[in-house]
Motif scaffolding. Structure first.
Motif, PDB file in Angstrom:
ATOM      1  N   VAL A 106      43.975  19.691  81.134  1.00 22.53           N
ATOM      2  CA  VAL A 106      44.741  20.353  80.075  1.00 22.53           C
ATOM      3  C   VAL A 106      44.031  20.173  78.731  1.00 22.53           C
ATOM      4  O   VAL A 106      43.973  21.108  77.928  1.00 22.53           O
ATOM      5  CB  VAL A 106      46.189  19.812  80.030  1.00 22.53           C
ATOM      6  CG1 VAL A 106      46.903  20.251  78.774  1.00 22.53           C
ATOM      7  CG2 VAL A 106      46.950  20.269  81.266  1.00 22.53           C
ATOM      8  N   LEU A 107      43.481  18.987  78.485  1.00 27.65           N
ATOM      9  CA  LEU A 107      42.714  18.780  77.257  1.00 27.65           C
ATOM     10  C   LEU A 107      41.496  19.703  77.199  1.00 27.65           C
ATOM     11  O   LEU A 107      41.177  20.263  76.145  1.00 27.65           O
ATOM     12  CB  LEU A 107      42.279  17.323  77.134  1.00 27.65           C
ATOM     13  CG  LEU A 107      43.366  16.334  76.755  1.00 27.65           C
ATOM     14  CD1 LEU A 107      42.815  14.906  76.811  1.00 27.65           C
ATOM     15  CD2 LEU A 107      43.908  16.639  75.373  1.00 27.65           C
ATOM     16  N   LEU A 109      41.215  22.610  78.714  1.00 31.33           N
ATOM     17  CA  LEU A 109      41.723  23.956  78.491  1.00 31.33           C
ATOM     18  C   LEU A 109      42.105  24.162  77.028  1.00 31.33           C
ATOM     19  O   LEU A 109      41.800  25.197  76.433  1.00 31.33           O
ATOM     20  CB  LEU A 109      42.918  24.236  79.395  1.00 31.33           C
ATOM     21  CG  LEU A 109      43.567  25.606  79.254  1.00 31.33           C
ATOM     22  CD1 LEU A 109      42.575  26.703  79.611  1.00 31.33           C
ATOM     23  CD2 LEU A 109      44.803  25.690  80.121  1.00 31.33           C
ATOM     24  N   ALA A 110      42.753  23.157  76.425  1.00 29.81           N
ATOM     25  CA  ALA A 110      43.128  23.256  75.011  1.00 29.81           C
ATOM     26  C   ALA A 110      41.883  23.358  74.128  1.00 29.81           C
ATOM     27  O   ALA A 110      41.859  24.134  73.163  1.00 29.81           O
ATOM     28  CB  ALA A 110      43.974  22.050  74.610  1.00 29.81           C
ATOM     29  N   TYR A 111      40.834  22.611  74.467  1.00 27.14           N
ATOM     30  CA  TYR A 111      39.592  22.664  73.703  1.00 27.14           C
ATOM     31  C   TYR A 111      38.965  24.061  73.785  1.00 27.14           C
ATOM     32  O   TYR A 111      38.553  24.629  72.767  1.00 27.14           O
ATOM     33  CB  TYR A 111      38.615  21.611  74.223  1.00 27.14           C
ATOM     34  CG  TYR A 111      37.264  21.673  73.572  1.00 27.14           C
ATOM     35  CD1 TYR A 111      37.067  21.160  72.297  1.00 27.14           C
ATOM     36  CD2 TYR A 111      36.183  22.259  74.228  1.00 27.14           C
ATOM     37  CE1 TYR A 111      35.831  21.219  71.679  1.00 27.14           C
ATOM     38  CE2 TYR A 111      34.949  22.327  73.630  1.00 27.14           C
ATOM     39  CZ  TYR A 111      34.773  21.807  72.359  1.00 27.14           C
ATOM     40  OH  TYR A 111      33.555  21.884  71.765  1.00 27.14           O
ATOM     41  N   TRP A 113      40.463  26.845  74.521  1.00 32.19           N
ATOM     42  CA  TRP A 113      41.363  27.789  73.867  1.00 32.19           C
ATOM     43  C   TRP A 113      41.171  27.735  72.354  1.00 32.19           C
ATOM     44  O   TRP A 113      41.083  28.751  71.676  1.00 32.19           O
ATOM     45  CB  TRP A 113      42.793  27.443  74.239  1.00 32.19           C
ATOM     46  CG  TRP A 113      43.811  28.477  73.908  1.00 32.19           C
ATOM     47  CD1 TRP A 113      43.692  29.554  73.087  1.00 32.19           C
ATOM     48  CD2 TRP A 113      45.136  28.526  74.417  1.00 32.19           C
ATOM     49  NE1 TRP A 113      44.853  30.266  73.052  1.00 32.19           N
ATOM     50  CE2 TRP A 113      45.770  29.644  73.866  1.00 32.19           C
ATOM     51  CE3 TRP A 113      45.867  27.722  75.266  1.00 32.19           C
ATOM     52  CZ2 TRP A 113      47.087  29.989  74.140  1.00 32.19           C
ATOM     53  CZ3 TRP A 113      47.173  28.071  75.551  1.00 32.19           C
ATOM     54  CH2 TRP A 113      47.762  29.183  74.994  1.00 32.19           C
ATOM     55  N   ARG A 114      41.088  26.501  71.812  1.00 30.05           N
ATOM     56  CA  ARG A 114      40.945  26.345  70.360  1.00 30.05           C
ATOM     57  C   ARG A 114      39.590  26.861  69.871  1.00 30.05           C
ATOM     58  O   ARG A 114      39.500  27.403  68.763  1.00 30.05           O
ATOM     59  CB  ARG A 114      41.104  24.870  70.006  1.00 30.05           C
ATOM     60  CG  ARG A 114      41.103  24.610  68.528  1.00 30.05           C
ATOM     61  CD  ARG A 114      41.466  23.182  68.235  1.00 30.05           C
ATOM     62  NE  ARG A 114      41.361  22.914  66.849  1.00 30.05           N
ATOM     63  CZ  ARG A 114      42.397  22.778  66.027  1.00 30.05           C
ATOM     64  NH1 ARG A 114      43.612  22.855  66.507  1.00 30.05           N
ATOM     65  NH2 ARG A 114      42.229  22.533  64.751  1.00 30.05           N
ATOM     66  N   LYS A 115      38.555  26.713  70.682  1.00 33.94           N
ATOM     67  CA  LYS A 115      37.229  27.192  70.300  1.00 33.94           C
ATOM     68  C   LYS A 115      37.061  28.698  70.473  1.00 33.94           C
ATOM     69  O   LYS A 115      36.066  29.263  70.092  1.00 33.94           O
ATOM     70  CB  LYS A 115      36.149  26.492  71.125  1.00 33.94           C
ATOM     71  CG  LYS A 115      35.925  25.057  70.760  1.00 33.94           C
ATOM     72  CD  LYS A 115      35.288  24.986  69.396  1.00 33.94           C
ATOM     73  CE  LYS A 115      34.913  23.564  69.063  1.00 33.94           C
ATOM     74  NZ  LYS A 115      34.273  23.464  67.761  1.00 33.94           N
TER      75      LYS A 115
END
Length: 121
Positions: A106-107, A109-111, A113-115
């Motif tokens: 999940v981390l 994926l969040a990275y 997504w944020r990039k």
């Protein structure tokens, strides 16, 4: 102990031998009738258009890598889910370990997504 592997070695030798004999037979006895139609490039039944060596956007490779990463996660999750009840009877360590594994995913994926790795512009 070595004699236990003899049947495997025989099977491998037969498989390789069969492949080599088949290739040699088709090369020796197969018809050779080249013509311009057979020698032309083939693209799904359509005559080729343009150059085959085009540059692709890096987004294609990024999407492919993300798919592989999150697809391989299922390889680890599915067997764990199948034996979850038996593992839970032994303690909560396996459950906590899988929560940490999913948390790392999940981390990641969040990275991504944020990039903006999931944006297609």
């Amino acid at each position: 102990m070595l004699r236990d592997y003899v049947p495997i070695a025989i099977l491998m030798a037969v498989a390789v031998g069969f492949a080599l004999v088949s290739l040699a037979a088709t090369h020796l006895f197969g018809p050779r009738r080249p013509n311009p139609v057979k020698l032309s490039p083939y693209e799904s039944g359509v005559p080729p258009v343009g150059d085959a060596r085009l540059r692709f956007s890096i987004k294609f490779y990024l999407v492919a890598m993300l798919f592989i990463i999150f697809d391989i996660e299922v390889v680890f999750l599915y067997p764990w889910a199948v034996v979850f009840r038996e593992l839970l009877a032994q303690g909560y360590f396996i459950f906590i370990e899988m929560v940490v594994f999913i948390g790392v995913l999940v981390l990641g994926l969040a990275y991504v997504w944020r990039k903006g790795g999931l944006e297609w512009d």
